[in-house]
Design an enzyme around this catalytic site. Structure first.
Site, PDB file in Angstrom:
ATOM      1  N   ARG A  62      -5.766  19.169  -8.011  1.00 41.98           N
ATOM      2  CA  ARG A  62      -5.782  20.425  -9.085  1.00 41.98           C
ATOM      3  C   ARG A  62      -6.766  20.332  -9.791  1.00 41.98           C
ATOM      4  O   ARG A  62      -7.513  21.710 -10.025  1.00 41.98           O
ATOM      5  CB  ARG A  62      -4.764  19.412 -10.446  1.00 41.98           C
ATOM      6  CG  ARG A  62      -3.676  19.579  -9.971  1.00 41.98           C
ATOM      7  CD  ARG A  62      -2.815  19.020 -11.642  1.00 41.98           C
ATOM      8  NE  ARG A  62      -3.110  17.367 -11.423  1.00 41.98           N
ATOM      9  CZ  ARG A  62      -2.842  16.524 -12.639  1.00 41.98           C
ATOM     10  NH1 ARG A  62      -1.611  17.252 -13.228  1.00 41.98           N
ATOM     11  NH2 ARG A  62      -3.848  15.263 -12.179  1.00 41.98           N
ATOM     12  N   HIS A 196       3.902   2.900   6.393  1.00 39.40           N
ATOM     13  CA  HIS A 196       3.611   1.683   7.115  1.00 39.40           C
ATOM     14  C   HIS A 196       3.246   0.627   7.774  1.00 39.40           C
ATOM     15  O   HIS A 196       2.213   0.147   8.609  1.00 39.40           O
ATOM     16  CB  HIS A 196       1.840   2.229   6.218  1.00 39.40           C
ATOM     17  CG  HIS A 196       1.521   0.558   5.158  1.00 39.40           C
ATOM     18  ND1 HIS A 196       1.822   0.821   4.364  1.00 39.40           N
ATOM     19  CD2 HIS A 196       1.109  -0.497   5.557  1.00 39.40           C
ATOM     20  CE1 HIS A 196       1.549   0.220   3.620  1.00 39.40           C
ATOM     21  NE2 HIS A 196       1.079  -0.793   4.166  1.00 39.40           N
ATOM     22  N   GLU A 234       1.135 -12.230  -0.254  1.00 45.99           N
ATOM     23  CA  GLU A 234      -0.361 -11.995  -0.317  1.00 45.99           C
ATOM     24  C   GLU A 234      -0.958 -12.681  -1.188  1.00 45.99           C
ATOM     25  O   GLU A 234      -0.545 -13.184  -2.657  1.00 45.99           O
ATOM     26  CB  GLU A 234       0.184 -10.636  -1.415  1.00 45.99           C
ATOM     27  CG  GLU A 234       0.588  -9.116  -0.559  1.00 45.99           C
ATOM     28  CD  GLU A 234       0.729  -7.796  -1.101  1.00 45.99           C
ATOM     29  OE1 GLU A 234      -0.011  -6.901  -0.813  1.00 45.99           O
ATOM     30  OE2 GLU A 234       2.095  -7.504  -2.579  1.00 45.99           O
ATOM     31  N   HIS A 258       9.506  -2.011   2.650  1.00 46.37           N
ATOM     32  CA  HIS A 258       8.832  -3.142   3.972  1.00 46.37           C
ATOM     33  C   HIS A 258       9.970  -4.279   4.608  1.00 46.37           C
ATOM     34  O   HIS A 258       9.888  -4.093   5.682  1.00 46.37           O
ATOM     35  CB  HIS A 258       7.602  -4.065   3.913  1.00 46.37           C
ATOM     36  CG  HIS A 258       6.634  -2.181   3.516  1.00 46.37           C
ATOM     37  ND1 HIS A 258       6.172  -1.577   3.763  1.00 46.37           N
ATOM     38  CD2 HIS A 258       5.404  -2.663   2.403  1.00 46.37           C
ATOM     39  CE1 HIS A 258       5.210  -0.461   3.201  1.00 46.37           C
ATOM     40  NE2 HIS A 258       5.265  -1.623   2.565  1.00 46.37           N
ATOM     41  N   LYS A 358       3.278 -11.397  -5.120  1.00 50.62           N
ATOM     42  CA  LYS A 358       2.218 -12.012  -5.122  1.00 50.62           C
ATOM     43  C   LYS A 358       1.345 -13.008  -5.472  1.00 50.62           C
ATOM     44  O   LYS A 358       1.812 -13.837  -6.022  1.00 50.62           O
ATOM     45  CB  LYS A 358       1.438 -10.666  -6.151  1.00 50.62           C
ATOM     46  CG  LYS A 358       1.873  -9.336  -5.579  1.00 50.62           C
ATOM     47  CD  LYS A 358       1.514  -7.162  -6.570  1.00 50.62           C
ATOM     48  CE  LYS A 358       1.560  -6.829  -5.432  1.00 50.62           C
ATOM     49  NZ  LYS A 358       0.959  -6.623  -4.640  1.00 50.62           N
TER      50      LYS A 358
END
Ligand SMILES: NC(=O)c1ccc[n+]([C@@H]2O[C@H](COP(=O)([O-])OP(=O)(O)OC[C@H]3O[C@@H](n4cnc5c(N)ncnc54)[C@H](OP(=O)(O)O)[C@@H]3O)[C@@H](O)[C@H]2O)c1
Lengths: 507, 377
Positions: A62, A196, A234, A258, A358
């Site tokens: 934008r 991904h 992670e 995932h 995490k």
């Protein structure tokens, strides 16, 4: 004009993947994903001669920005984030000439984008081929897709495709609604939903391991497999993504996409071909066979946790609720463990334990297939004390590879058996840097190969599995447990698997 | 002599059994050494590489390239040095082995064996190599120099191999190079010519022009090709085989026929007339050029001219802005339609081998290019 005849010079060339000339339109071009992933991936494709001889990139967002500023920012982003460094200025300079910027704050912006696209088409001979990449916050997906339709941004000839980033919806309803908006403008085979993980070499290697070898498939069943563990750990916290993460949580951020993809790849039946239709048909089938966890069952089959303060790599880190941007009484989970079953002939009764979190002690994504112990013990208990069941571990990241543990005799007098490890590292065997998953995925989208993208029915199955669990949690049927940062998750997760007399692997 | 040998080639062993024992010992030592530094040592061989050389300097050069290569393709390398210098000496075998220790971040176990055979060894050389091969892994045979056309040891070694690697740029007589390569076809083994591998980037860049649908029709309207190839400063060493292969490739892919060779042009260049499948003429000029930083014979640039009706086009690839980059330009109707710079990496033996080892099958496109050239000669 369409030319269908193949290029006779292509045959036998190893870089057989160069796509046709096309324009790539990136919405959200001033954002983080564009500068960290998309443009570095494009630049690395250019370095490897994998981009077509003529190619156009049109960035849009934008805000107003001159083309020079846009290119300068991307230059610095590539210098910082490219996997190959330092940046090759010669290559960048000519690549940058193909980059444009068109602000689209309103209708007139989209009209201008249409004019620029038409002009670029003529210049580069793209024949109307266009790839639209939605790299904006999800709230902007629908308005942008509608604008693509309303302003006739699809070329008059050639192909048009759209890549949609994650998250794709936040539950089944919103995912279906998004799909119906997408389908006002694009056919399903023109839609490329990114996960991904699927662009990672080792994830693709799961299929190669299973279906290019004949020794694994026969034992890949309930008769031989005791259980499967899938872990995505992670060590990082939520970084700067509090706004998104606190409303999403680990279930939506990692499990829905995932981990369920990994589960599908491990559990699926052999596809009849390695193409988008066959592979995705099989994945959908196994996702359909995944037994739903009803809201009443979440107490028994799920664990949700949130990290408190602790230590990572010797450094003190704050707890989740003290992260900037997180509500002090947040109920968002940063850890999930599930026990699930695939109700089909192959897997009946074989538990799949999956977990993600995490601020766990280290970063590691892996799939472990634990086999049953030998049916009849011929060695004494004393001799085989150090012996575990065979285990096949597929390590996805970091340090990609495969290892197999089996029993071997310790070379001393008398009989002692120990588990030893046979280890295969992709890094050590091929010694090449694997391409980044975005390179693989952008190239596939440009070539129209959707095998590594998620199909509509897949996404819907994934949400259909996750929604009832979230509903059970919402209804307060499973407490949010806490765990100290730097540990392997809450005690409840150990209890979940210990009830079956099993333990989690230490990745 | 022996002391020097051991410094380069590693410990000496008296027999093949002794050599295997020595390798086992070296391997354990390497693992222990890595463990001390907290590293795990991978023994992940992916291929056997047999190198045949007849000169010590070739063997050493090959050994260095292969050691380098092991970072990408962990392997067991068996270097056979056929020493014909001492006539009359009884056939003898001398073995050395070596497990180089890399200090890189990722240590790799790579095993190198030297088998020096002397005297009348043609018959016995294969019997030395066979027991040294790691089972079940493909065997690549890299022949340095020109493989003799009729010799027992060539046939024996080739029989063991899944692929034969030669470098036609190294062949002794430039004018005979391509016929010699063509003759190797009788060996019934997949052949990799590193000189062909040097063309891969050029072929790729040329092909990419015609991936653009609007430019593809120009392939049927090519009227001329010019290519430059590097020569040394005094222009003595003229080796057009790489440029010829490039031409053979285009001719075979596009169905051109040779018409006539129009005399060698200025300073060792070549001028040809060929005919397209619609019988129109294609003029071909291969020109030697002195280029600093290029190896003799390397292609320095290509210009393809084409016309379609009244529209003309030119597709040009130059080494610019420097030798390590290529600038690919498409000019259609007098207007530059696309221009981009891509890296053109220097291709040492190591890079060429890496490329070639990654593929396993026969290269039919190469064979066709070669056949087109033979028709031209
Ligand atoms: N960053 C990552 O590593 C990563 C990884 C996986 C997935 N993703 C996904 O990729 C998408 C983008 O993430 P990001 O991290 O790049 O976000 P970001 O840094 O916040 O960038 C968002 C981009 O979208 C534009 N934008 C914002 N609101 C818009 C609207 N209403 N209409 C049109 N454009 C708008 C912004 O520019 P203007 O404000 O000028 O319009 C900016 O260019 C998200 O869906 C995210 O989930 C990101």
């Amino acid at each position: 004009m369409t030319v269908t005849l193949a290029n006779p010079l292509r045959e036998g060339l190893r870089l057989a993947r160069t796509p046709e000339p096309a324009s790539l339109v990136i919405f959200g071009a001033s954002g983080d994903l564009t500068s960290r992933k998309l443009v570095p991936a494009l630049y690395n494709l250019a370095l490897q001669h994998l981009l077509p001889a003529s190619f156009g990139v049109i960035g849009s967002a934008r805000r107003a920005m001159t083309e020079d500023v846009f290119r300068a920012e991307l230059h610095d982003a590539v210098a910082e984030f490219s996997r190959t460094r330092p940046i090759n200025e010669e290559v960048w300079t000519t690549f940058a000439r193909s980059i444009r910027y068109v602000p689209t704050p309103d209708e007139s912006g989209f009209n201008e984008l249409g004019r620029v696209l038409a002009r670029v088409d003529g210049e580069i001979g793209a024949n109307g081929n266009r790839l639209f990449y939605l790299a904006t916050p999800p709230a902007a997906y629908e308005p942008i897709i509608r604008a693509i339709g309303a302003h006739g941004l699809r070329g008059a000839s050639g192909w048009s495709r759209v890549v949609v980033e994650k998250p794709y919806g936040h539950d089944l309803d919103s995912a279906m609604r998004l799909t119906s908006v997408v389908q006002e403008v694009f056919r399903e085979d023109e839609v490329f939903r990114i996960d991904h993980y699927l662009g990672k070499e080792t994830v693709q290697n799961i299929l190669v391991l299973r279906f290019a070898n004949s020794i694994f498939e026969p034992i890949w069943t309930r008769q031989f497999v005791d259980h499967v563990q899938i872990t995505a750990a992670e060590s990082i916290g939520i970084e700067e993504r509090a706004g998104y993460y606190d409303s999403a949580g680990a279930m939506r951020d990692i499990v829905q996409n995932h981990l369920l993809q990994l589960l599908a790849l491990v559990g699926m039946e052999p596809p009849s071909a390695f193409d988008d239709r066959s592979v995705r048909d099989e994945k959908v089938k196994v996702l359909r066979a995944l037994r739903q966890i009803a809201p009443e069952e979440v107490g028994e089959l799920t664990v949700r946790g949130q990290y408190g303060q602790g230590f990572i790599g010797g450094e003190r880190v704050v707890g989740y609720r003290d992260e900037p941007g997180v509500a002090p009484n947040s109920q968002t989970e940063t850890y999930v463990a599930l026990k699930c079953f695939i109700d089909n002939w192959r897997w009946e009764g074989t538990p799949f334990y999956i977990r993600t979190g995490k601020r766990l002690p280290k970063r590691s994504t892996e799939i472990a297939i634990r086999f049953r112990v030998a049916p009849h013990r011929i060695f004494t208990r004393e001799a085989s004390e150090g012996l575990d069941a065979n285990e096949l571990v597929i390590r996805i990241q970091p340090d990609e590879g495969i290892s197999l543990t089996f029993g071997a005799k310790v070379p001393v007098q008398g009989l002692r058996i120990r588990s030893v490890n046979m280890d295969f590292g992709y890094g050590e065997s091929f010694m090449v840097d694997a391409p980044d998953s975005y390179e693989t995925l952008i190239l596939d989208a440009l070539r129209g190969d959707a095998t590594l993208f998620t199909r509509r029915d897949e996404v819907e199955q994934q949400w259909a599995f996750v929604d009832p669990i979230l509903a059970g949690w919402h209804a307060g049927r499973q407490e949010l447990a806490t765990y100290a940062a730097g540990t392997w998750g809450p005690e409840q997760a150990d209890a979940l698997i210990a009830r079956d007399s099993r333990t989690w692997r230490r990745p | 002599m022996t002391v020097m040998d051991e410094a380069f080639w590693g410990a000496r062993a008296g027999s093949i059994d002794a050599l295997e024992r020595e390798l086992g010992r070296l391997r354990r030592a390497a693992v222990a050494h890595a463990k001390e530094r907290g590293q795990a040592l991978a023994r992940a061989s992916v291929l056997n590489l047999v190198v045949y050389a007849e000169r010590e300097i070739h063997a050493r050069r090959a050994a260095r390239a292969v050691a380098d290569l092991a970072l990408r393709h962990p392997s067991r390398a068996i270097i056979v040095l056929g020493d014909r210098s001492r006539e009359g000496v009884l056939a003898s075998l001398q073995l050395h082995c070596h497990v180089p220790q890399s200090d890189g971040a990722q240590p790799v176990l790579y095993e190198q064996i030297l088998a020096r055979v002397r005297g009348d060894f043609d018959e016995r050389v294969a019997s030395v190599v066979i027991p040294l091969l790691v089972p079940d892994l493909p065997v690549f045979l890299w022949w340095t120099g020109t493989p003799p056309s009729d010799a027992r040891h060539v046939d024996d070694l080739v029989t063991l191999a899944d692929r034969l690697i030669v470098d036609s740029a190294d062949f002794a007589r430039a004018d005979l190079t391509l016929p010699e390569v063509a003759r190797l076809a009788r060996l019934r083994v997949g052949i990799t010519d590193l000189n062909w591998a040097r063309l891969t980037h050029w072929r790729e860049l040329i092909a990419q022009f015609f991936d653009v649908p609007t430019w593809r029709p120009f392939l049927d309207g090519i009227t001329g090709i010019r290519a430059g190839f590097a020569v040394d400063m005094d222009g003595r060493d003229i080796h057009p085989s790489q440029a010829l292969l490039l031409l053979g490739w285009m001719a075979s892919r596009l169905g051109w026929r040779p018409v006539e060779a129009l005399a060698p042009s200025e300073a060792g260049g070549v001028l040809f007339k060929m005919a397209r499948s619609d019988n129109a003429a294609v003029m071909v000029r291969l020109r030697p050029r002195f280029e600093r930083g290029l190896d003799t014979g390397d292609v320095s640039g290509v210009r393809i001219q084409a016309a379609l009706g009244r529209e003309s086009a030119e597709f040009v690839i130059k080494r610019a802005p420097d030798q390590r980059h290529a600038t690919a330009t498409a000019v259609v109707g007098g207007v530059v339609r696309a221009e981009r710079v891509v890296p053109l990496p220097a291709l040492g033996i190591r890079e060429l081998l890496v490329e070639e080892l990654a593929i396993a099958g026969n290269d039919h496109v190469y064979e066709a290019a070669l056949a087109a050239l033979m028709a031209l000669a």
